[in-house]
Write a protein that holds these residues in place. Sequence first.
Motif, PDB file in Angstrom:
ATOM      1  N   LEU A  22      35.607  45.445  32.186  1.00  0.00           N
ATOM      2  CA  LEU A  22      36.561  45.665  33.516  1.00  0.00           C
ATOM      3  C   LEU A  22      35.666  45.326  34.651  1.00  0.00           C
ATOM      4  N   ALA A  23      34.173  45.195  34.450  1.00  0.00           N
ATOM      5  CA  ALA A  23      33.289  44.791  35.403  1.00  0.00           C
ATOM      6  C   ALA A  23      33.513  43.502  35.944  1.00  0.00           C
ATOM      7  N   ASP A  24      33.911  42.573  35.112  1.00  0.00           N
ATOM      8  CA  ASP A  24      34.573  41.167  35.477  1.00  0.00           C
ATOM      9  C   ASP A  24      35.625  41.283  36.375  1.00  0.00           C
ATOM     10  N   TYR A  25      36.380  42.211  36.611  1.00  0.00           N
ATOM     11  CA  TYR A  25      37.627  42.199  37.317  1.00  0.00           C
ATOM     12  C   TYR A  25      37.221  42.890  38.588  1.00  0.00           C
ATOM     13  N   ASN A  32      43.365  46.455  41.792  1.00  0.00           N
ATOM     14  CA  ASN A  32      42.771  47.715  41.255  1.00  0.00           C
ATOM     15  C   ASN A  32      42.911  47.655  39.596  1.00  0.00           C
ATOM     16  N   VAL A  33      41.946  47.045  38.929  1.00  0.00           N
ATOM     17  CA  VAL A  33      42.285  46.682  37.507  1.00  0.00           C
ATOM     18  C   VAL A  33      41.510  47.668  36.484  1.00  0.00           C
ATOM     19  N   VAL A  41      45.399  46.507  29.855  1.00  0.00           N
ATOM     20  CA  VAL A  41      45.059  46.247  31.161  1.00  0.00           C
ATOM     21  C   VAL A  41      45.982  46.707  32.195  1.00  0.00           C
ATOM     22  N   HIS A  42      45.642  47.493  33.049  1.00  0.00           N
ATOM     23  CA  HIS A  42      46.623  47.783  34.112  1.00  0.00           C
ATOM     24  C   HIS A  42      46.030  47.094  35.515  1.00  0.00           C
ATOM     25  N   VAL A  43      47.056  46.166  35.854  1.00  0.00           N
ATOM     26  CA  VAL A  43      46.882  45.460  37.052  1.00  0.00           C
ATOM     27  C   VAL A  43      47.496  45.847  38.197  1.00  0.00           C
ATOM     28  N   GLU A  44      46.965  46.662  39.051  1.00  0.00           N
ATOM     29  CA  GLU A  44      47.627  47.341  40.145  1.00  0.00           C
ATOM     30  C   GLU A  44      47.437  46.543  41.833  1.00  0.00           C
ATOM     31  N   MET A  45      48.598  46.387  42.405  1.00  0.00           N
ATOM     32  CA  MET A  45      48.391  45.682  43.649  1.00  0.00           C
ATOM     33  C   MET A  45      47.995  46.622  44.655  1.00  0.00           C
ATOM     34  N   ASN A  46      46.874  46.269  45.247  1.00  0.00           N
ATOM     35  CA  ASN A  46      46.336  47.719  45.903  1.00  0.00           C
ATOM     36  C   ASN A  46      46.154  47.303  47.404  1.00  0.00           C
TER      37      ASN A  46
END
Length: 301
Positions: A22-25, A32-33, A41-46
């Motif tokens: 997760l640190a890579d994201y 917000n990954v 993995v949850h990719v949230e447009m933030n």
Amino acid sequence: MLKIQRIAARQSLQTVRMASSLADYAQYKTLNVTQPVEYVVHVEMNRPDKLNALNTEMWKDLGVCFQQLHEDAECRSVVLSGAGRLFSSGIDLSDLMAVGSVAMGDGDVSRKAFKLHRTIKNYQDWFTDIEKCRKPVIAAVHGACVGGGVDMVTAADVRLCSQDAFFQVKEVDIGLAADEGTLQRLPKVIGSRSLVNELCLTARRLGSQKALQCGLVSRVLSDRQVLLAAAISLAATIAQKSPVAVQSTKQNLIFSRDHTVQDGLDHMVAWNAAMLQSEDIMKAATASMDRKAPPADFAKL
């Protein structure tokens, strides 16, 4: 006691690996990954204050993030959602005005066309990275999904939505034709070409129940919280299965969508000539025969 220590050590190592992954994201300012469960993995447009309007930075972040997920062995399935009141209000109008200023500005028509071509192609490619990602992508849509948001979710593999969701191909209302994938992918998602044409030509809203009836989404959930729980649960189910089988299935579904039945069959022969040699087949078969046995543990891919 020794067995408990070994289990604790494995769990501790897994936590370290997840944190490292997760640190890579953390580089993505508009996303917000997180990793809600193992291999999901949850990719949230933030950009909730901007209603997750798609500016160039978010567009690029999405593309690069899904390129990264494509290669990430700690990821086997992805949930894509939006923070705040709604999924996405579409393209950020300030970015649209910047693109329009190129078209309306002084200068040689050909040179302006080349510049616009590069811009449009970049936007298209960043959404296509969602489709090209080897890992299945589940779009969880709540509230509005407008314009570029529709382009985005048609590139996902599965779409779920909340009761309050609606979809709108908005581009004709702002004087242009949708150019980031809706006109190409939506006809292949919805069974009715007439309905696709109507939605794209009128910019009218398609509510959640109608979206379910026409096949744009496969489930409608009561609210955002229940929606995200269902999307993560679905992603977790997928992540438990053989990554060889899942990723092969996704790639061949997309290939067959765009080719004849015979082309798809021929492609499958060549593909499975290699993939049938996978150790995952024996592991899955053994686990299936013994219902009391724990789920098969598949190696990372």
